[in-house]
Design a protein around this motif. Structure first.
Motif, PDB file in Angstrom:
ATOM      1  N   VAL A 237       0.848  -1.184   0.000  1.00  0.00           N
ATOM      2  CA  VAL A 237       0.000   0.000   0.000  1.00  0.00           C
ATOM      3  C   VAL A 237       0.889   1.242   0.000  1.00  0.00           C
ATOM      4  O   VAL A 237       1.763   1.378   0.839  1.00  0.00           O
ATOM      5  N   ALA A 254     -11.181   9.495  -5.931  1.00  0.00           N
ATOM      6  CA  ALA A 254     -11.692   8.523  -4.954  1.00  0.00           C
ATOM      7  C   ALA A 254     -12.357   7.332  -5.625  1.00  0.00           C
ATOM      8  O   ALA A 254     -12.476   6.259  -5.025  1.00  0.00           O
ATOM      9  N   ASP A 255     -12.793   7.501  -6.873  1.00  0.00           N
ATOM     10  CA  ASP A 255     -13.493   6.414  -7.571  1.00  0.00           C
ATOM     11  C   ASP A 255     -12.534   5.432  -8.248  1.00  0.00           C
ATOM     12  O   ASP A 255     -12.962   4.411  -8.779  1.00  0.00           O
ATOM     13  N   GLU A 257      -9.839   2.539  -8.984  1.00  0.00           N
ATOM     14  CA  GLU A 257      -9.581   1.203  -8.441  1.00  0.00           C
ATOM     15  C   GLU A 257      -8.386   1.225  -7.471  1.00  0.00           C
ATOM     16  O   GLU A 257      -7.312   1.724  -7.811  1.00  0.00           O
ATOM     17  N   VAL A 259      -7.907   2.981  -4.853  1.00  0.00           N
ATOM     18  CA  VAL A 259      -7.593   4.261  -4.218  1.00  0.00           C
ATOM     19  C   VAL A 259      -8.606   4.589  -3.112  1.00  0.00           C
ATOM     20  O   VAL A 259      -9.805   4.502  -3.321  1.00  0.00           O
ATOM     21  N   THR A 260      -8.107   4.933  -1.940  1.00  0.00           N
ATOM     22  CA  THR A 260      -8.964   5.370  -0.844  1.00  0.00           C
ATOM     23  C   THR A 260      -8.504   6.742  -0.372  1.00  0.00           C
ATOM     24  O   THR A 260      -7.301   6.961  -0.214  1.00  0.00           O
ATOM     25  N   VAL A 261      -9.450   7.631  -0.136  1.00  0.00           N
ATOM     26  CA  VAL A 261      -9.094   8.954   0.386  1.00  0.00           C
ATOM     27  C   VAL A 261      -8.952   8.859   1.897  1.00  0.00           C
ATOM     28  O   VAL A 261      -9.858   8.408   2.584  1.00  0.00           O
ATOM     29  N   ARG A 262      -7.790   9.230   2.399  1.00  0.00           N
ATOM     30  CA  ARG A 262      -7.543   9.176   3.845  1.00  0.00           C
ATOM     31  C   ARG A 262      -7.878  10.501   4.516  1.00  0.00           C
ATOM     32  O   ARG A 262      -8.368  10.538   5.623  1.00  0.00           O
ATOM     33  N   LEU A 271      -3.956  10.072   0.055  1.00  0.00           N
ATOM     34  CA  LEU A 271      -4.590   8.860  -0.471  1.00  0.00           C
ATOM     35  C   LEU A 271      -3.820   7.611  -0.047  1.00  0.00           C
ATOM     36  O   LEU A 271      -2.624   7.684   0.254  1.00  0.00           O
ATOM     37  N   GLU A 272      -4.529   6.509  -0.095  1.00  0.00           N
ATOM     38  CA  GLU A 272      -3.876   5.224   0.095  1.00  0.00           C
ATOM     39  C   GLU A 272      -4.144   4.432  -1.173  1.00  0.00           C
ATOM     40  O   GLU A 272      -5.281   4.372  -1.635  1.00  0.00           O
ATOM     41  N   VAL A 273      -3.094   3.858  -1.748  1.00  0.00           N
ATOM     42  CA  VAL A 273      -3.258   3.148  -3.014  1.00  0.00           C
ATOM     43  C   VAL A 273      -2.783   1.706  -2.860  1.00  0.00           C
ATOM     44  O   VAL A 273      -1.635   1.453  -2.509  1.00  0.00           O
TER      45      VAL A 273
END
Ligand SMILES: Nc1ncnc2c1ncn2[C@@H]1O[C@H](COP(=O)(O)OP(=O)(O)OP(=O)(O)O)[C@@H](O)[C@H]1O
Ligand SMILES: [Mg+2]
Length: 312
Positions: A237, A254-255, A257, A259-262, A271-273
């Protein structure tokens, strides 16, 4: 008849039964340490890293492979042969570096190699000289006068020099400086490229990841994960921070694949990828990016998450 792998004229090894196959192997010492219900198969041409903290059961497993100790339950097979019943045939094809290396203190490295060569039909003088110069090892001093790292080299060359079909190495790079370590890893990769198999233990993942194709993780005597090194890297990650000149299009990240917005920060996002960074980088190309930072977690962190999972 049991198929047996043999070395071809070019030195490569024909594939037969797997060089290592453990099925439900259990060996528990008085005091409760040991290994429990261990099943594992290692293939030809593979470098397998056996990873775990102190006391996890790495050396116990290696001693079971070598038939130095016997399992209370389960079966240990090497080259399709029984580790115990066919011990002589197995050991002829095996190179071993023990964790607690015991050498003949009065012999020099050269004499040590000659001794092992007599036992196993070993290499010529030129091969020994090449190894010594590659690893920067003095051949003619008595072993007792060698430093820890240089003693380790004597053990390593003894295990490697006859080009055995299977190498079993208990913490082979302990005490070696980084340059020598890299040389050893190269030799192990070459052994694997010619179809031989390497099983090595370590408690440092980054070191194992440099040389191994797969890593098995042992904790408290149990195998808790087996992963391809490429897989571990892919699962890493990344922490990404992006700052933009204009906010347009930022929310769409944020949409993507994986990817999460922290966190939202001033003019940007943290972000976390998971996995590849490519989709994010492609999307960022269309934005007004002012600053971008990417942090790769250590492989240790990635693997430790398995430990946490197993402990839960
Ligand atoms: N001969 C023995 N008698 C009793 N217990 C033992 C014996 N050998 C090992 N153990 C125990 O079995 C467990 C596994 O030990 P092992 O030596 O296999 O660990 P390891 O993974 O090689 O650790 P290290 O990284 O320290 O070398 C430990 O709890 C250890 O105390
Ligand atoms: Mg050990």
């Amino acid at each position: 008849m049991t198929p047996v792998a043999t070395a071809a004229a070019d030195g490569s090894v024909a594939r037969g039964e797997p060089p290592i196959a453990l099925t439900g192997v259990t060996k528990v010492y008085r005091g409760g340490g040991g290994v429990r219900d261990l099943s594992l198969e290692v293939g030809w041409g593979e470098v397998f890293g056996f990873l775990g903290p102190n006391g996890a059961g790495k050396t116990t497993t290696i001693r079971l492979l070598l038939d130095l100790i016997r399992p209370q339950r389960g079966v240990v097979r090497l080259f399709g042969l029984d580790a115990r019943r066919d011990a002589v045939a197995v050991h002829r094809r095996l190179g071993y570096l023990p964790g607690e290396l015991a050498l003949y203190e009065r012999l020099s490295a050269r004499e040590t190699f000659a001794h092992f060569s007599r036992l196993r039909g070993g290499p010529d003088e030129a091969t020994v000289e090449r190894w010594a110069s590659e690893l920067d090892l003095e051949l003619d001093r008595p072993v007792r006068a060698l430093s820890r790292g240089n003693r380790q080299k004597v053990g390593l060359v003894s295990a490697l020099m006859n080009e055995p079909d299977l190498l079993v190495l208990d913490e082979p790079t302990v005490g070696l400086d980084p340059l020598v370590q890299r040389t050893v890893h190269q030799r192990l990769r070459e052994a694997a490229a010619s179809g031989r198999t390497v099983f090595l233990s370590s408690h440092v993942l980054s070191e194992v990841a440099e040389v191994a194709d797969r890593v098995g993780l042992i904790k408290d005597g149990r195998l808790v994960a087996i992963e391809r090194v490429a897989e571990i890297r892919a699962r890493a990650v990344h922490a990404v921070e992006v700052r933009v000149g204009a906010a347009a299009g930022l929310d769409a990240l944020a949409d993507l694949e994986g990817v999460t917005v922290r966190e939202r920060v001033e003019d940007g996002l943290r972000l976390e990828v998971v996995g590849s960074l490519n989709p994010l980088l492609a999307a960022l190309a269309a934005l007004d990016v002012v600053d971008l930072s990417v942090h790769e977690p250590s492989l240790e962190d990635v693997f430790l998450s398995y430990y946490d999972g197993a402990a839960r």
